[in-house]
Motif scaffolding. Sequence first.
Motif, PDB file in Angstrom:
ATOM      1  N   ALA A  13       0.802  -1.219   0.000  1.00  0.00           N
ATOM      2  CA  ALA A  13       0.000   0.000   0.000  1.00  0.00           C
ATOM      3  C   ALA A  13       0.839   1.275   0.000  1.00  0.00           C
ATOM      4  N   LEU A  14       2.156   1.122   0.063  1.00  0.00           N
ATOM      5  CA  LEU A  14       3.046   2.284   0.112  1.00  0.00           C
ATOM      6  C   LEU A  14       3.690   2.518  -1.245  1.00  0.00           C
ATOM      7  N   PRO A  15       3.965   3.780  -1.592  1.00  0.00           N
ATOM      8  CA  PRO A  15       4.677   4.027  -2.851  1.00  0.00           C
ATOM      9  C   PRO A  15       6.118   3.547  -2.738  1.00  0.00           C
ATOM     10  N   TRP A  16       6.541   2.808  -3.745  1.00  0.00           N
ATOM     11  CA  TRP A  16       7.908   2.293  -3.736  1.00  0.00           C
ATOM     12  C   TRP A  16       8.904   3.302  -4.266  1.00  0.00           C
ATOM     13  N   SER A  17       8.446   4.136  -5.151  1.00  0.00           N
ATOM     14  CA  SER A  17       9.290   5.210  -5.669  1.00  0.00           C
ATOM     15  C   SER A  17       8.421   6.412  -5.978  1.00  0.00           C
ATOM     16  N   VAL A  18       9.041   7.573  -5.929  1.00  0.00           N
ATOM     17  CA  VAL A  18       8.410   8.799  -6.389  1.00  0.00           C
ATOM     18  C   VAL A  18       9.246   9.257  -7.572  1.00  0.00           C
ATOM     19  N   ALA A  19       8.672   9.158  -8.765  1.00  0.00           N
ATOM     20  CA  ALA A  19       9.382   9.519  -9.991  1.00  0.00           C
ATOM     21  C   ALA A  19       9.007  10.947 -10.375  1.00  0.00           C
ATOM     22  N   VAL A  20      10.021  11.750 -10.649  1.00  0.00           N
ATOM     23  CA  VAL A  20       9.799  13.137 -11.033  1.00  0.00           C
ATOM     24  C   VAL A  20      10.408  13.341 -12.412  1.00  0.00           C
ATOM     25  N   GLY A  22       9.169  16.209 -14.690  1.00  0.00           N
ATOM     26  CA  GLY A  22       8.242  17.286 -15.015  1.00  0.00           C
ATOM     27  C   GLY A  22       7.020  17.215 -14.116  1.00  0.00           C
ATOM     28  N   THR A  23       6.415  16.051 -14.028  1.00  0.00           N
ATOM     29  CA  THR A  23       5.316  15.808 -13.099  1.00  0.00           C
ATOM     30  C   THR A  23       5.752  14.712 -12.134  1.00  0.00           C
ATOM     31  N   VAL A  24       4.995  14.562 -11.091  1.00  0.00           N
ATOM     32  CA  VAL A  24       5.297  13.548 -10.085  1.00  0.00           C
ATOM     33  C   VAL A  24       4.426  12.327 -10.340  1.00  0.00           C
ATOM     34  N   THR A  25       5.030  11.155 -10.255  1.00  0.00           N
ATOM     35  CA  THR A  25       4.301   9.898 -10.359  1.00  0.00           C
ATOM     36  C   THR A  25       4.710   9.018  -9.190  1.00  0.00           C
ATOM     37  N   PHE A  26       3.716   8.458  -8.513  1.00  0.00           N
ATOM     38  CA  PHE A  26       3.989   7.513  -7.441  1.00  0.00           C
ATOM     39  C   PHE A  26       3.995   6.111  -8.038  1.00  0.00           C
ATOM     40  N   VAL A  27       5.056   5.368  -7.756  1.00  0.00           N
ATOM     41  CA  VAL A  27       5.191   4.003  -8.258  1.00  0.00           C
ATOM     42  C   VAL A  27       4.834   3.053  -7.101  1.00  0.00           C
ATOM     43  N   SER A 102      17.644   0.619  -8.687  1.00  0.00           N
ATOM     44  CA  SER A 102      17.877   0.534 -10.122  1.00  0.00           C
ATOM     45  C   SER A 102      16.969   1.500 -10.872  1.00  0.00           C
ATOM     46  N   LEU A 103      15.708   1.559 -10.471  1.00  0.00           N
ATOM     47  CA  LEU A 103      14.756   2.482 -11.085  1.00  0.00           C
ATOM     48  C   LEU A 103      15.219   3.926 -10.891  1.00  0.00           C
ATOM     49  N   ALA A 104      15.606   4.265  -9.677  1.00  0.00           N
ATOM     50  CA  ALA A 104      16.056   5.635  -9.383  1.00  0.00           C
ATOM     51  C   ALA A 104      17.321   5.975 -10.168  1.00  0.00           C
ATOM     52  N   HIS A 105      18.241   5.038 -10.250  1.00  0.00           N
ATOM     53  CA  HIS A 105      19.469   5.275 -11.001  1.00  0.00           C
ATOM     54  C   HIS A 105      19.166   5.518 -12.473  1.00  0.00           C
ATOM     55  N   GLY A 106      18.270   4.726 -13.041  1.00  0.00           N
ATOM     56  CA  GLY A 106      17.899   4.904 -14.444  1.00  0.00           C
ATOM     57  C   GLY A 106      17.255   6.251 -14.707  1.00  0.00           C
ATOM     58  N   PHE A 107      16.387   6.691 -13.817  1.00  0.00           N
ATOM     59  CA  PHE A 107      15.765   7.998 -13.980  1.00  0.00           C
ATOM     60  C   PHE A 107      16.797   9.103 -13.868  1.00  0.00           C
ATOM     61  N   ALA A 108      17.721   8.971 -12.926  1.00  0.00           N
ATOM     62  CA  ALA A 108      18.713  10.012 -12.682  1.00  0.00           C
ATOM     63  C   ALA A 108      19.656  10.202 -13.864  1.00  0.00           C
ATOM     64  N   ARG A 109      19.773   9.207 -14.721  1.00  0.00           N
ATOM     65  CA  ARG A 109      20.662   9.303 -15.881  1.00  0.00           C
ATOM     66  C   ARG A 109      20.038  10.124 -17.010  1.00  0.00           C
ATOM     67  N   GLN A 110      18.787  10.501 -16.874  1.00  0.00           N
ATOM     68  CA  GLN A 110      18.098  11.298 -17.884  1.00  0.00           C
ATOM     69  C   GLN A 110      17.993  12.741 -17.388  1.00  0.00           C
ATOM     70  N   ILE A 116      12.901   8.930  -6.209  1.00  0.00           N
ATOM     71  CA  ILE A 116      13.260   8.703  -4.809  1.00  0.00           C
ATOM     72  C   ILE A 116      12.833   7.280  -4.469  1.00  0.00           C
ATOM     73  N   PRO A 117      13.788   6.393  -4.178  1.00  0.00           N
ATOM     74  CA  PRO A 117      13.474   4.968  -3.958  1.00  0.00           C
ATOM     75  C   PRO A 117      12.973   4.657  -2.548  1.00  0.00           C
ATOM     76  N   LEU A 118      11.760   5.039  -2.251  1.00  0.00           N
ATOM     77  CA  LEU A 118      11.190   4.800  -0.927  1.00  0.00           C
ATOM     78  C   LEU A 118      11.068   3.313  -0.613  1.00  0.00           C
ATOM     79  N   GLY A 119      10.780   2.510  -1.623  1.00  0.00           N
ATOM     80  CA  GLY A 119      10.627   1.071  -1.421  1.00  0.00           C
ATOM     81  C   GLY A 119      11.880   0.433  -0.858  1.00  0.00           C
ATOM     82  N   THR A 120      13.029   0.948  -1.256  1.00  0.00           N
ATOM     83  CA  THR A 120      14.283   0.438  -0.711  1.00  0.00           C
ATOM     84  C   THR A 120      14.307   0.639   0.797  1.00  0.00           C
ATOM     85  N   VAL A 121      13.973   1.839   1.214  1.00  0.00           N
ATOM     86  CA  VAL A 121      13.964   2.163   2.643  1.00  0.00           C
ATOM     87  C   VAL A 121      12.925   1.322   3.378  1.00  0.00           C
TER      88      VAL A 121
END
Length: 144
Positions: A13-20, A22-27, A102-110, A116-121
């Motif tokens: 039930a928790l977001p695993w990542s917050v992808a930014v 331009g807009t914010v998307t909760f994963v 891995s998801l956060a690293h891939g986004f950061a390369r663009q 933000i990898p909340l799921g890791t935490v």
Amino acid sequence: MDRRLGAICLLAALPWSVAVAGTVTFVFPFALVDPNTGAITTIDAYYLRQTTVLPPFLQAWGIGVVLYLGAVASALAGRVLGREDRRVTDGLLLLAGLTQLSLAHGFARQPGRFAIPLGTVFCVAVVWWFDWSTVRAGVGLSSE
């Protein structure tokens, strides 16, 4: 339901990542959620209908969900059948958490994107809170 199994289930039930980007998307494990529009893209729609070829960092989301479901099944089997190797459950949770790095690293390369990898935490916190002594003993780090 015991507290450990409840905590593991709560991760769904928790977001695993917050992808930014331009807009914010909760994963979430089950879907992508755009809080601005309320749009929800389920994981099956994302992988089976809306995309054909994904870069590895986006495939990490689905892989993490499969690992997480394995951890849930392992913990549930422990509760129902009384047979669980907590190291397996914990290992699956830790691997699921790593997929979000891995998801956060891939986004950061663009340019102009990050995640933000909340799921890791969250996954590491559940393993640490309930099973840190088991993990330490399993990797040969017991305090004895």
